[in-house]
Design a protein around this motif. Structure first.
Motif, mmCIF file in Angstrom:
data_model
loop_
_atom_site.group_PDB
_atom_site.id
_atom_site.type_symbol
_atom_site.label_atom_id
_atom_site.label_comp_id
_atom_site.label_asym_id
_atom_site.label_seq_id
_atom_site.Cartn_x
_atom_site.Cartn_y
_atom_site.Cartn_z
ATOM 1 N N LYS A 1 12.914 49.743 69.005
ATOM 2 C CA LYS A 1 12.526 48.330 69.140
ATOM 3 C C LYS A 1 12.706 47.611 67.850
ATOM 4 C CE LYS A 1 9.323 49.395 72.763
ATOM 5 N NZ LYS A 1 8.039 49.335 73.316
ATOM 6 N N THR B 1 24.680 50.463 78.644
ATOM 7 C CA THR B 1 23.359 50.125 78.119
ATOM 8 C C THR B 1 22.675 51.365 77.545
ATOM 9 O OG1 THR B 1 22.264 50.583 80.226
ATOM 10 C CG2 THR B 1 23.101 48.338 79.890
ATOM 11 N N ALA B 2 21.572 51.131 76.845
ATOM 12 C CA ALA B 2 20.792 52.236 76.277
ATOM 13 C C ALA B 2 20.190 53.100 77.393
ATOM 14 C CB ALA B 2 19.690 51.695 75.373
ATOM 15 N N ASP B 3 19.775 52.464 78.491
ATOM 16 C CA ASP B 3 19.245 53.233 79.627
ATOM 17 C C ASP B 3 20.335 54.118 80.220
ATOM 18 O OD1 ASP B 3 16.712 52.138 79.392
ATOM 19 O OD2 ASP B 3 17.123 50.522 80.814
ATOM 20 N N GLY B 4 21.534 53.577 80.324
ATOM 21 C CA GLY B 4 22.654 54.367 80.818
ATOM 22 C C GLY B 4 22.961 55.535 79.906
ATOM 23 N N GLU C 1 22.212 58.642 89.958
ATOM 24 C CA GLU C 1 22.329 57.761 88.804
ATOM 25 C C GLU C 1 23.708 57.901 88.154
ATOM 26 O OE1 GLU C 1 19.039 58.916 86.398
ATOM 27 O OE2 GLU C 1 17.580 57.897 87.652
ATOM 28 N N ARG D 1 20.855 63.007 79.618
ATOM 29 C CA ARG D 1 20.207 63.956 80.539
ATOM 30 C C ARG D 1 21.248 64.681 81.376
ATOM 31 N NH1 ARG D 1 16.790 60.078 83.440
ATOM 32 N NH2 ARG D 1 17.115 61.513 85.144
ATOM 33 N N ALA E 1 16.546 62.781 76.589
ATOM 34 C CA ALA E 1 16.770 61.335 76.477
ATOM 35 C C ALA E 1 16.173 60.847 75.168
ATOM 36 C CB ALA E 1 16.142 60.606 77.659
ATOM 37 N N THR F 1 14.368 57.949 72.784
ATOM 38 C CA THR F 1 13.412 56.863 73.003
ATOM 39 C C THR F 1 14.055 55.575 72.542
ATOM 40 O OG1 THR F 1 12.435 57.276 70.850
ATOM 41 C CG2 THR F 1 11.395 58.337 72.749
ATOM 42 N N PRO F 2 13.884 54.480 73.308
ATOM 43 C CA PRO F 2 14.489 53.217 72.907
ATOM 44 C C PRO F 2 13.899 52.707 71.605
ATOM 45 C CG PRO F 2 13.105 52.919 74.857
ATOM 46 C CD PRO F 2 13.122 54.373 74.541
ATOM 47 N N ASN G 1 20.827 57.133 78.071
ATOM 48 C CA ASN G 1 19.784 58.139 78.313
ATOM 49 C C ASN G 1 20.101 58.967 79.559
ATOM 50 O OD1 ASN G 1 18.116 57.785 76.095
ATOM 51 N ND2 ASN G 1 17.014 56.110 77.055
ATOM 52 N N ILE G 2 20.619 58.322 80.590
ATOM 53 C CA ILE G 2 20.998 59.048 81.803
ATOM 54 C C ILE G 2 22.142 60.007 81.493
ATOM 55 C CG2 ILE G 2 22.021 58.800 84.101
ATOM 56 C CD1 ILE G 2 20.437 56.124 84.282
#
Length: 140
Positions: A140, A120-123, A38, A129, A135, A137-138, A125-126
Motif C-alpha cells: 500500500k 493486475t496484482a490480484d492476477g 481463475e 499460486r 501469494a 501481500t499487496p 497472486n493467482i
C-alpha cells in the motif's frame, strides 16, 4: 485387405489410449480448487506473460525453448480437449501453462515472473499460486 484394416484399427485404438492417458495426466496435474477456473479467466494475460518470458534473453535458453514449445501448443488449433467445449476446452491450456510456469520459475526465479506480468496484482497472486508459490501481500 484385412491386414490393412487391422493395422488402421490398431493405430486408431493406440491413439485413443494415448489420448486418454494424456487426459488422465492433465487431470492429475491440474490445479486444485477454484484455481483452475481463475487461471482460465486469466488466460489472455498468461499468454502475454508466456510471450514476454520467451523473448527475455536473460532467461536460460532451455527455459525459453520450453516457453516457445508451450506457445506452439497453445497456437495449435488441435487440443487435447477441443476449445468449443465450455470451460473444459480451455482447461487443458491453463493446466499446460501452469506446469510450464512451475518449471520456468524453478529455473529462473520469481523476479522474471513479476517483471513480465502484464495484469493486475490480484492476477499475479493467482499466477503465483498456480505456479506453486505463496501469494504476495499487496503493498500500500
Amino acid at each position: 485387405m484385412n491386414d490393412v484394416w487391422q493395422i488402421l484399427i490398431g493405430i486408431a485404438v493406440g491413439l485413443l489410449v494415448c489420448w486418454l492417458i494424456l487426459l488422465a495426466a492433465l487431470a492429475f496435474a491440474r490445479p486444485k480448487g477454484n484455481l483452475l477456473t481463475e487461471a482460465v479467466r486469466l488466460l489472455p494475460d498468461l499468454l502475454r506473460l508466456v510471450s514476454r518470458l520467451a523473448r527475455d534473453h536473460t532467461l536460460p535458453r532451455r527455459t525459453r525453448w520450453l516457453l516457445w514449445v508451450l506457445a506452439g501448443y497453445l497456437a495449435l488449433p488441435i487440443d487435447l480437449v477441443p476449445d468449443f467445449i465450455p470451460v473444459l476446452g480451455y482447461a487443458d491450456d491453463a493446466i499446460a501453462v501452469a506446469l510450464v510456469l512451475r518449471a520456468v520459475i524453478r529455473r529462473s526465479g520469481t523476479d522474471a515472473l513479476t517483471r513480465h506480468w502484464p495484469g493486475t496484482a490480484d492476477g499475479l497472486n493467482i499466477v503465483r499460486r498456480l505456479a506453486g508459490l505463496p501469494a504476495t501481500t499487496p503493498q500500500k
